[in-house]
Design a protein around this motif. Sequence first.
Motif, PDB file in Angstrom:
ATOM      1  N   TRP A  21       0.824  -1.208   0.000  1.00 47.80           N
ATOM      2  CA  TRP A  21       0.000   0.000   0.000  1.00 47.80           C
ATOM      3  C   TRP A  21       0.855   1.254   0.000  1.00 47.80           C
ATOM      4  O   TRP A  21       1.907   1.291   0.616  1.00 47.80           O
ATOM      5  N   GLY A  22       0.361   2.279  -0.685  1.00 48.99           N
ATOM      6  CA  GLY A  22       0.966   3.584  -0.581  1.00 48.99           C
ATOM      7  C   GLY A  22       0.447   4.317   0.640  1.00 48.99           C
ATOM      8  O   GLY A  22      -0.397   3.797   1.390  1.00 48.99           O
ATOM      9  N   GLN A  23       0.952   5.531   0.839  1.00 51.53           N
ATOM     10  CA  GLN A  23       0.577   6.316   2.010  1.00 51.53           C
ATOM     11  C   GLN A  23      -0.739   7.057   1.837  1.00 51.53           C
ATOM     12  O   GLN A  23      -1.325   7.524   2.813  1.00 51.53           O
ATOM     13  N   GLY A  24      -1.188   7.185   0.604  1.00 45.17           N
ATOM     14  CA  GLY A  24      -2.460   7.846   0.347  1.00 45.17           C
ATOM     15  C   GLY A  24      -2.285   9.288  -0.103  1.00 45.17           C
ATOM     16  O   GLY A  24      -1.305   9.952   0.247  1.00 45.17           O
ATOM     17  N   THR A  25      -3.253   9.752  -0.865  1.00 41.19           N
ATOM     18  CA  THR A  25      -3.284  11.145  -1.308  1.00 41.19           C
ATOM     19  C   THR A  25      -4.713  11.655  -1.163  1.00 41.19           C
ATOM     20  O   THR A  25      -5.668  10.963  -1.518  1.00 41.19           O
ATOM     21  N   GLN A  26      -4.839  12.857  -0.619  1.00 40.61           N
ATOM     22  CA  GLN A  26      -6.162  13.405  -0.332  1.00 40.61           C
ATOM     23  C   GLN A  26      -6.786  14.001  -1.586  1.00 40.61           C
ATOM     24  O   GLN A  26      -6.153  14.780  -2.308  1.00 40.61           O
ATOM     25  N   VAL A  27      -8.026  13.641  -1.820  1.00 44.67           N
ATOM     26  CA  VAL A  27      -8.830  14.248  -2.882  1.00 44.67           C
ATOM     27  C   VAL A  27     -10.038  14.903  -2.222  1.00 44.67           C
ATOM     28  O   VAL A  27     -10.792  14.234  -1.505  1.00 44.67           O
TER      29      VAL A  27
END
Length: 114
Positions: A104-110
């Motif tokens: 998994w990646g760390q995530g990006t906010q949309v």
Amino acid sequence: QVQLVESGGGLVQAGGSLRLSCAASGNTAGINVMGWHRQAPGKQRELVARITSGGDTIYVDSVKGRFTISRDSAHNTLYLQMNSLKPEDTAVYYCYGSDWRAYWGQGTQVTVSS
């Protein structure tokens, strides 16, 4: 090990577009499925779209016709083109890849404003 790094999130008005990218590095040769999940505040993480090494794709019903997942295997990069964004698309978007385990990646906010 495989490392996944997302980019491309941000703030957009409803009806707008964003393209998310996920750069994969490390031992990527065995990765056969990649995809995107998202998690909105107070909700469980859900699958948005995924793509196999053969190019087969699936999408959650809520994004069909608006989002497109693609994969550039030569550059180990996964994309999610998001069009006609809605406020309910607001979430943290996570890239994942799997061989015999999931990464998994760390995530990006949309964030989609109305």
